[in-house]
Every structure is written in structure tokens, then in C-alpha cells.
Design a protein around this motif. Structure first.
Motif, PDB file in Angstrom:
ATOM      1  N   ARG A 100      -5.529  -0.421 -17.890  1.00  0.00           N
ATOM      2  CA  ARG A 100      -6.017   0.526 -16.890  1.00  0.00           C
ATOM      3  C   ARG A 100      -5.513   0.188 -15.481  1.00  0.00           C
ATOM      4  NH1 ARG A 100      -9.874   4.029 -18.580  1.00  0.00           N
ATOM      5  NH2 ARG A 100     -10.759   3.657 -20.650  1.00  0.00           N
ATOM      6  N   LEU A 115      -3.087   2.382 -13.032  1.00  0.00           N
ATOM      7  CA  LEU A 115      -3.433   2.670 -11.636  1.00  0.00           C
ATOM      8  C   LEU A 115      -2.332   2.219 -10.686  1.00  0.00           C
ATOM      9  CD1 LEU A 115      -7.228   1.749 -11.553  1.00  0.00           C
ATOM     10  CD2 LEU A 115      -6.228   4.009 -11.103  1.00  0.00           C
ATOM     11  N   TRP A 146      -3.758  10.722  -6.068  1.00  0.00           N
ATOM     12  CA  TRP A 146      -4.000   9.437  -6.733  1.00  0.00           C
ATOM     13  C   TRP A 146      -5.501   9.156  -6.831  1.00  0.00           C
ATOM     14  CZ3 TRP A 146      -6.038   4.616  -5.240  1.00  0.00           C
ATOM     15  CH2 TRP A 146      -5.856   3.587  -6.180  1.00  0.00           C
ATOM     16  N   TYR A 147      -6.218   9.375  -5.736  1.00  0.00           N
ATOM     17  CA  TYR A 147      -7.665   9.161  -5.779  1.00  0.00           C
ATOM     18  C   TYR A 147      -8.315  10.083  -6.814  1.00  0.00           C
ATOM     19  CZ  TYR A 147      -8.068   6.032  -1.770  1.00  0.00           C
ATOM     20  OH  TYR A 147      -7.988   4.957  -0.935  1.00  0.00           O
ATOM     21  N   ARG A 148      -8.019  11.363  -6.705  1.00  0.00           N
ATOM     22  CA  ARG A 148      -8.677  12.354  -7.563  1.00  0.00           C
ATOM     23  C   ARG A 148      -8.315  12.189  -9.034  1.00  0.00           C
ATOM     24  NH1 ARG A 148      -6.195  17.763  -6.797  1.00  0.00           N
ATOM     25  NH2 ARG A 148      -4.847  16.924  -8.400  1.00  0.00           N
ATOM     26  N   ASP A 149      -7.031  12.064  -9.325  1.00  0.00           N
ATOM     27  CA  ASP A 149      -6.580  12.084 -10.726  1.00  0.00           C
ATOM     28  C   ASP A 149      -6.549  10.713 -11.380  1.00  0.00           C
ATOM     29  OD1 ASP A 149      -6.268  14.767 -10.330  1.00  0.00           O
ATOM     30  OD2 ASP A 149      -4.071  14.748 -10.372  1.00  0.00           O
ATOM     31  N   HIS A 150      -6.568   9.654 -10.600  1.00  0.00           N
ATOM     32  CA  HIS A 150      -6.410   8.318 -11.180  1.00  0.00           C
ATOM     33  C   HIS A 150      -7.593   7.411 -10.857  1.00  0.00           C
ATOM     34  CE1 HIS A 150      -2.385   9.353 -12.494  1.00  0.00           C
ATOM     35  NE2 HIS A 150      -2.249   9.962 -11.322  1.00  0.00           N
ATOM     36  N   ASP A 208     -10.494   7.817  -9.154  1.00  0.00           N
ATOM     37  CA  ASP A 208     -11.841   8.348  -9.347  1.00  0.00           C
ATOM     38  C   ASP A 208     -12.214   8.442 -10.821  1.00  0.00           C
ATOM     39  OD1 ASP A 208     -12.057   8.469  -6.619  1.00  0.00           O
ATOM     40  OD2 ASP A 208     -11.900  10.654  -6.488  1.00  0.00           O
ATOM     41  N   HIS A 209     -11.234   8.558 -11.683  1.00  0.00           N
ATOM     42  CA  HIS A 209     -11.505   8.569 -13.122  1.00  0.00           C
ATOM     43  C   HIS A 209     -11.627   7.149 -13.680  1.00  0.00           C
ATOM     44  CE1 HIS A 209     -11.386   9.601 -17.341  1.00  0.00           C
ATOM     45  NE2 HIS A 209     -10.417   8.736 -17.489  1.00  0.00           N
ATOM     46  N   GLN A 210     -10.708   6.273 -13.302  1.00  0.00           N
ATOM     47  CA  GLN A 210     -10.641   4.936 -13.896  1.00  0.00           C
ATOM     48  C   GLN A 210     -11.701   3.972 -13.362  1.00  0.00           C
ATOM     49  OE1 GLN A 210      -8.943   4.141 -16.434  1.00  0.00           O
ATOM     50  NE2 GLN A 210      -7.298   5.619 -16.521  1.00  0.00           N
ATOM     51  N   PRO A 236     -14.979   4.106 -12.438  1.00  0.00           N
ATOM     52  CA  PRO A 236     -16.278   3.989 -13.109  1.00  0.00           C
ATOM     53  C   PRO A 236     -16.175   3.410 -14.523  1.00  0.00           C
ATOM     54  CG  PRO A 236     -15.950   6.219 -12.254  1.00  0.00           C
ATOM     55  CD  PRO A 236     -14.674   5.472 -12.064  1.00  0.00           C
ATOM     56  N   ILE A 237     -15.062   3.639 -15.183  1.00  0.00           N
ATOM     57  CA  ILE A 237     -14.862   3.079 -16.520  1.00  0.00           C
ATOM     58  C   ILE A 237     -14.533   1.598 -16.417  1.00  0.00           C
ATOM     59  CG2 ILE A 237     -13.410   3.149 -18.594  1.00  0.00           C
ATOM     60  CD1 ILE A 237     -13.040   6.198 -17.951  1.00  0.00           C
TER      61      ILE A 237
END
Length: 125
Positions: free
Chosen positions: A44, A48, A66-70, A72-74, A76-77
Motif C-alpha cells: 500500500r 501511494l 492524489w489525496y482524493r483517489d489515493h 484518502d482511500h488508503q 484509513p485502511i
């Protein structure tokens, strides 16, 4: 082609990711100082880093994308209470328990042949 700003994922994590994306650890957010012992975290964080290296060069909205698609998704996981570091603390690495895997029986992955039906439509048989 532009050279990457960072020479490795370790350099990016150490010099960019950890100092920039701070969270209060414990409870909702977890981190392991030995993050490099977690295959999922490596994968991950590498994704990123590669996306960051590419999108940092895009004028205008590159970093927003980058923030929105990468990130912000990664994030929290990656840092989540049930993510790859869930058994660790910042001070202690605990090796995650590996799930057992049984091989599929012979022929399990074979694709069944299509058999024409009486109405002219194919069925799986």
C-alpha cells in the motif's frame, strides 16, 4: 522523464509520509515502527509513493487527485484499527497470524464445457 524525488519507498515513508500525515496513535489509528515487516503495508505504501511521484508533477489538480483517489482511500485502511498494524503498537511489532490455506481439489478450476440445449441456447454442463 523526471527523476523521482525519493529513491525508495523507505525514503518516502521516512521523509515524507510519517512526518506529513500524522495521526494520534492508539484506538482508531495504528502504526508499527517496523512497518517494513508487513507485506500489505509495503504494498500500500509503495502504491501511494508511486502515485505521489507521478501526480506531484501534474500542474493544478495533481496533488488534489492524489489525496482524493489515493491517500484518502488508503490511509484509513493502512492505519485502521483492523488494518495491517492492528496487533502492533508504535513500540512493539507483533507478527500477524497467517490464515491457513488448503489447495483446491483436482479439477476445481477447470472450466466446464458449454453444451447446446434443445432451444439453441448454450448451457454450462
Amino acid at each position: 522523464m523526471n527523476e523521482p524525488m525519493y529513491g525508495s519507498v523507505e525514503e518516502w515513508v521516512t521523509e515524507r509520509f510519517v512526518p506529513m500525515y500524522r495521526r494520534t496513535l492508539g484506538g482508531e489509528f495504528r502504526w508499527c515502527a517496523q512497518w517494513w515487516k508487513h507485506a500489505e503495508a509495503i504494498s500500500r505504501l509503495t502504491a501511494l509513493w508511486h502515485a505521489w511521484e507521478t501526480l506531484r508533477l501534474e500542474p493544478g489538480t495533481g496533488m488534489g487527485v492524489w489525496y482524493r483517489d489515493h491517500l484518502d482511500h488508503q490511509l484509513p485502511i493502512l492505519l485502521g484499527a483492523r488494518g495491517p498494524f492492528y496487533q502492533c503498537s508504535e513500540d512493539e511489532h507483533l507478527e500477524p497470524h497467517l490464515a491457513t490455506v488448503e489447495p483446491a481439489p483436482p479439477g476445481w478450476w477447470s472450466v466446464p464445457a458449454e453444451v447446446p440445449s434443445s432451444d439453441g441456447l448454450s448451457t454450462i454442463g
